[in-house]
Design an enzyme around this catalytic site. Structure first.
Site, PDB file in Angstrom:
ATOM      1  N   GLY A 174     -25.833  20.481  60.949  1.00 17.78           N
ATOM      2  CA  GLY A 174     -27.081  21.144  60.613  1.00 17.78           C
ATOM      3  C   GLY A 174     -28.309  20.427  61.111  1.00 17.78           C
ATOM      4  O   GLY A 174     -29.368  21.029  61.290  1.00 17.78           O
ATOM      5  N   ARG A 175     -28.180  19.109  61.348  1.00 16.92           N
ATOM      6  CA  ARG A 175     -29.326  18.328  61.826  1.00 16.92           C
ATOM      7  C   ARG A 175     -28.895  17.275  62.838  1.00 16.92           C
ATOM      8  O   ARG A 175     -29.583  16.270  63.022  1.00 16.92           O
ATOM      9  CB  ARG A 175     -30.020  17.647  60.645  1.00 16.92           C
ATOM     10  CG  ARG A 175     -29.106  16.748  59.822  1.00 16.92           C
ATOM     11  CD  ARG A 175     -29.886  15.998  58.782  1.00 16.92           C
ATOM     12  NE  ARG A 175     -29.012  15.217  57.923  1.00 16.92           N
ATOM     13  CZ  ARG A 175     -29.444  14.303  57.082  1.00 16.92           C
ATOM     14  NH1 ARG A 175     -30.731  14.048  56.985  1.00 16.92           N
ATOM     15  NH2 ARG A 175     -28.599  13.630  56.310  1.00 16.92           N
ATOM     16  N   LYS A 203     -29.024  12.182  65.108  1.00 19.45           N
ATOM     17  CA  LYS A 203     -29.019  12.675  63.728  1.00 19.45           C
ATOM     18  C   LYS A 203     -30.453  12.719  63.212  1.00 19.45           C
ATOM     19  O   LYS A 203     -31.157  11.718  63.227  1.00 19.45           O
ATOM     20  CB  LYS A 203     -28.173  11.774  62.831  1.00 19.45           C
ATOM     21  CG  LYS A 203     -28.130  12.227  61.374  1.00 19.45           C
ATOM     22  CD  LYS A 203     -27.259  11.298  60.546  1.00 19.45           C
ATOM     23  CE  LYS A 203     -27.244  11.705  59.074  1.00 19.45           C
ATOM     24  NZ  LYS A 203     -26.396  10.785  58.260  1.00 19.45           N
ATOM     25  N   ASP A 243     -34.402  21.730  56.950  1.00 20.47           N
ATOM     26  CA  ASP A 243     -35.355  21.417  58.023  1.00 20.47           C
ATOM     27  C   ASP A 243     -34.727  20.666  59.194  1.00 20.47           C
ATOM     28  O   ASP A 243     -35.375  20.486  60.233  1.00 20.47           O
ATOM     29  CB  ASP A 243     -36.562  20.642  57.489  1.00 20.47           C
ATOM     30  CG  ASP A 243     -36.187  19.324  56.823  1.00 20.47           C
ATOM     31  OD1 ASP A 243     -35.103  18.780  57.109  1.00 20.47           O
ATOM     32  OD2 ASP A 243     -36.988  18.829  56.004  1.00 20.47           O
ATOM     33  N   GLY A 244     -33.503  20.203  59.054  1.00 21.19           N
ATOM     34  CA  GLY A 244     -32.834  19.529  60.160  1.00 21.19           C
ATOM     35  C   GLY A 244     -33.325  18.121  60.427  1.00 21.19           C
ATOM     36  O   GLY A 244     -32.965  17.520  61.450  1.00 21.19           O
ATOM     37  N   ARG A 294     -13.791  15.930  62.567  1.00 19.28           N
ATOM     38  CA  ARG A 294     -13.604  15.623  61.151  1.00 19.28           C
ATOM     39  C   ARG A 294     -12.414  16.377  60.577  1.00 19.28           C
ATOM     40  O   ARG A 294     -11.924  17.325  61.187  1.00 19.28           O
ATOM     41  CB  ARG A 294     -14.872  16.032  60.381  1.00 19.28           C
ATOM     42  CG  ARG A 294     -16.151  15.464  60.967  1.00 19.28           C
ATOM     43  CD  ARG A 294     -17.323  16.435  60.823  1.00 19.28           C
ATOM     44  NE  ARG A 294     -18.510  15.929  61.514  1.00 19.28           N
ATOM     45  CZ  ARG A 294     -19.417  15.145  60.950  1.00 19.28           C
ATOM     46  NH1 ARG A 294     -19.302  14.817  59.676  1.00 19.28           N
ATOM     47  NH2 ARG A 294     -20.440  14.689  61.647  1.00 19.28           N
ATOM     48  N   ASP A 303     -15.640  16.989  55.057  1.00 21.60           N
ATOM     49  CA  ASP A 303     -16.420  17.086  56.290  1.00 21.60           C
ATOM     50  C   ASP A 303     -17.019  15.749  56.693  1.00 21.60           C
ATOM     51  O   ASP A 303     -17.614  15.641  57.773  1.00 21.60           O
ATOM     52  CB  ASP A 303     -17.524  18.141  56.152  1.00 21.60           C
ATOM     53  CG  ASP A 303     -18.490  17.835  55.026  1.00 21.60           C
ATOM     54  OD1 ASP A 303     -18.054  17.826  53.865  1.00 21.60           O
ATOM     55  OD2 ASP A 303     -19.686  17.599  55.303  1.00 21.60           O
ATOM     56  N   ASN A 304     -16.843  14.722  55.865  1.00 22.34           N
ATOM     57  CA  ASN A 304     -17.331  13.380  56.185  1.00 22.34           C
ATOM     58  C   ASN A 304     -16.195  12.413  56.508  1.00 22.34           C
ATOM     59  O   ASN A 304     -16.397  11.199  56.500  1.00 22.34           O
ATOM     60  CB  ASN A 304     -18.146  12.812  55.018  1.00 22.34           C
ATOM     61  CG  ASN A 304     -19.446  13.557  54.795  1.00 22.34           C
ATOM     62  OD1 ASN A 304     -19.969  14.189  55.695  1.00 22.34           O
ATOM     63  ND2 ASN A 304     -19.969  13.482  53.583  1.00 22.34           N
TER      64      ASN A 304
END
Length: 530
Positions: A128-129, A148, A160-161, A218, A287-288
């Protein structure tokens, strides 16, 4: 496993032999001194992830930041790219790594993935960012470059990314600290700041951290295609990981079973490292979790100070799902979720479960035991060491000394003392305990164990000092550096980095960085907000 659910491995170069070598980013010592150094505009990109079908990602250009400035650079991370350090001084450096300009040859994109967050399935997520610029070819294998905090992507989900200076400095310092500690990890090349305001709990300023890894695939990358019943894409991704990073697995009768075996073993090794060094990730969502067994996505992390197996480093983790003691169990849960995602390729759910049970448990326990033996100075491993390690953690849990200081100070004690002199000689360790008699009783057991292998003090002490860091990234250290940086003074970040990149050395003049937290830092807390 230990009765508090866990702990594993000491410093060594994080490269593997044979065809799997590229699965870890090597430490700088593996880069030839006479190797070619690249200029920024001549990095040899070879963007293998961008060659996957377009439904694996969305093309997305970084949004950049106004008037970017360099906060910090890691020259040891730059070595992984064979990047000429003179490039740090060029005007374009801040533009390239803030997202204002694109490196020649890069193909920026945002990858899609899904996952479980705090145990709940949340469906599609994605970068997303973060923008994956591409993959650079090096003598040590592939090295992807990712920004990142570089603005919104198609997977931003209304956010907002951006990342803020505070969290970017924390990730930068911890990535490099973990590498120096010998823990498998992504790396951080630099932090670029800007006065661009970003609203979190309060208004902060924006920053971009540049991350390096062989791959950012991931657990959730596989879960995404499994959840959509897209077996073709699931297989394509598995084939990509195998062919790009683990080609020797092709020799197995079922390479997808072999892939899960490898991921389970790497994850067991990783979590053992975390537990042994006292590291808490804080957000172990699927996802991490890296399929290459790397520490990924530094958010509300922490290092253990006053020992408490139930410590929760993430203020947002209200139910303690990711407490220190829970990390080994959660990692296995995440592997079960990955096994479920791969089951159509593996053949049967029972096979996936048995793979995880066998390879994760064995690797975790063996690595943890080896690391703890090294931390305790037990150079000649014995079967009853498991019991002694449990006794040690029982002592730590009951009396809460500082975890890193306990082992570092223990490293300097003699294995043989006269009873009437022990109060004086053992004072550095005893002073960590309110109940000194409990410490004395444990030290007698420790010395009995050392005598059983006829331990030589000189050899053992040197080995223990090489296994027990003097410097870790304590929250107060990061916070002090951040406060200076927010006032445009980056000296604190660079001083801390210098200590953390050689955490086993004494660093005369910087002893304060190994001290207990000052009074002002007692209330520090970290959360998922960044």
């Amino acid at each position: 496993m230990m009765n508090f659910d866990g702990l594993a491995r000491m410093p060594e170069t994080l490269s593997r032999t044979g065809s799997d070598q590229g699965a870890y980013i090597s430490t700088p010592e593996s880069v030839p001194q006479d190797s070619q150094r690249y200029l920024l505009n001549a990095l040899p990109f070879d963007n293998s992830f961008a060659r996957l079908p377009t439904n694996f990602y969305r093309r997305s250009r970084p949004q950049g930041m106004p008037e970017p400035y360099v906060v910090a650079v890691s020259d040891s991370a730059a070595d992984l790219l064979h990047l000429d350090i003179k490039e740090f001084e060029c005007h374009e450096f801040a533009d390239y790594f803030s997202g204002n300009a694109l490196l020649p040859g890069c193909e920026p994109l945002a990858a899609v993935y899904s996952g479980h967050q705090f145990g709940d399935w949340v469906g599609q997520l994605g970068d997303g960012r973060a923008h994956l610029l591409g993959e650079v070819k090096t003598a040590n294998g592939a090295c992807e470059i990712q920004l990142k905090g570089s603005g919104q992507t198609p997977y931003a989900r209304g956010f907002d990314g951006r990342a803020v200076l505070r969290s970017s400095i924390r990730e930068f310092l911890c990535s490099e600290a973990m590498a120096a500690l010998g823990v498998p990890t992504t790396r951080a090349l630099c932090v670029i700041g800007s006065d661009l305001p970003v609203q979190r709990e309060s208004f902060e300023t924006a920053a971009v951290v540049t991350r390096l890894a062989p791959s950012f695939v991931r657990f959730g990358s596989f879960q995404h295609w499994s959840s959509l019943d897209k077996e073709n894409e699931l297989k394509q991704l598995a084939d990509y990981v195998i062919d790009r990073f683990l080609p020797s697995l092709r020799d197995n009768a079922n390479p997808y079973q072999a892939l899960l075996c490898d991921i389970a073993s790497r994850t067991g090794e990783l979590i053992a490292h975390w537990q042994a060094v006292g590291f808490m990730h804080g957000v172990m969502n699927t996802d991490n979790m890296s399929v290459l067994g790397l520490t990924l996505d530094y958010g509300p992390f922490g290092f253990m100070e006053a020992f408490d197996a139930g410590h929760v480093c993430n203020h947002s983790d209200r139910f303690g799902r990711y407490a220190y003691r829970a990390q080994p169990r959660v990692a296995k849960w995440n592997l079960y979720a990955l096994g479920d995602a791969l089951v159509t390729l593996i053949g049967h759910p029972d096979i996936a479960k048995s793979i995880v049970d066998e390879h994760y448990d064995h690797t975790y326990q063996a690595t943890f035991k080896r690391l703890m033996q090294a931390k305790l100075g037990l150079l000649d491993g014995r079967p009853d060491d498991d019991d002694f390690i449990e006794q040690t953690f029982g002592l730590l849990q009951a009396h809460r000394p500082d975890y890193s200081l306990f082992f570092r100070l223990l490293s300097r004690l003699s294995g043989r003392v006269v009873d009437n002199e022990s109060t004086r000689t053992d004072a550095p360790v005893r002073d960590l305990f309110l109940d000194r008699e409990a410490c004395d009783a444990w030290l007698k057991l420790w010395r009995m164990r050392l005598r059983a292998e006829q331990s030589d003090d000189h050899t053992r002490q040197a080995a223990m000092l090489a296994a027990n860091p003097k410097y870790i990234l304590r929250n107060w250290l990061a916070e002090a550096a951040i406060r200076k940086a927010q006032a445009k003074d980056f000296s604190g970040v660079n001083e801390v980095l210098q200590c953390l990149r050689q955490p086993y050395d004494e660093h005369s003049g910087f002893e304060r960085y190994a001290a207990l937290p000052p009074d002002w830092a007692n209330g520090l807390a970290v959360s998922c907000s960044s």
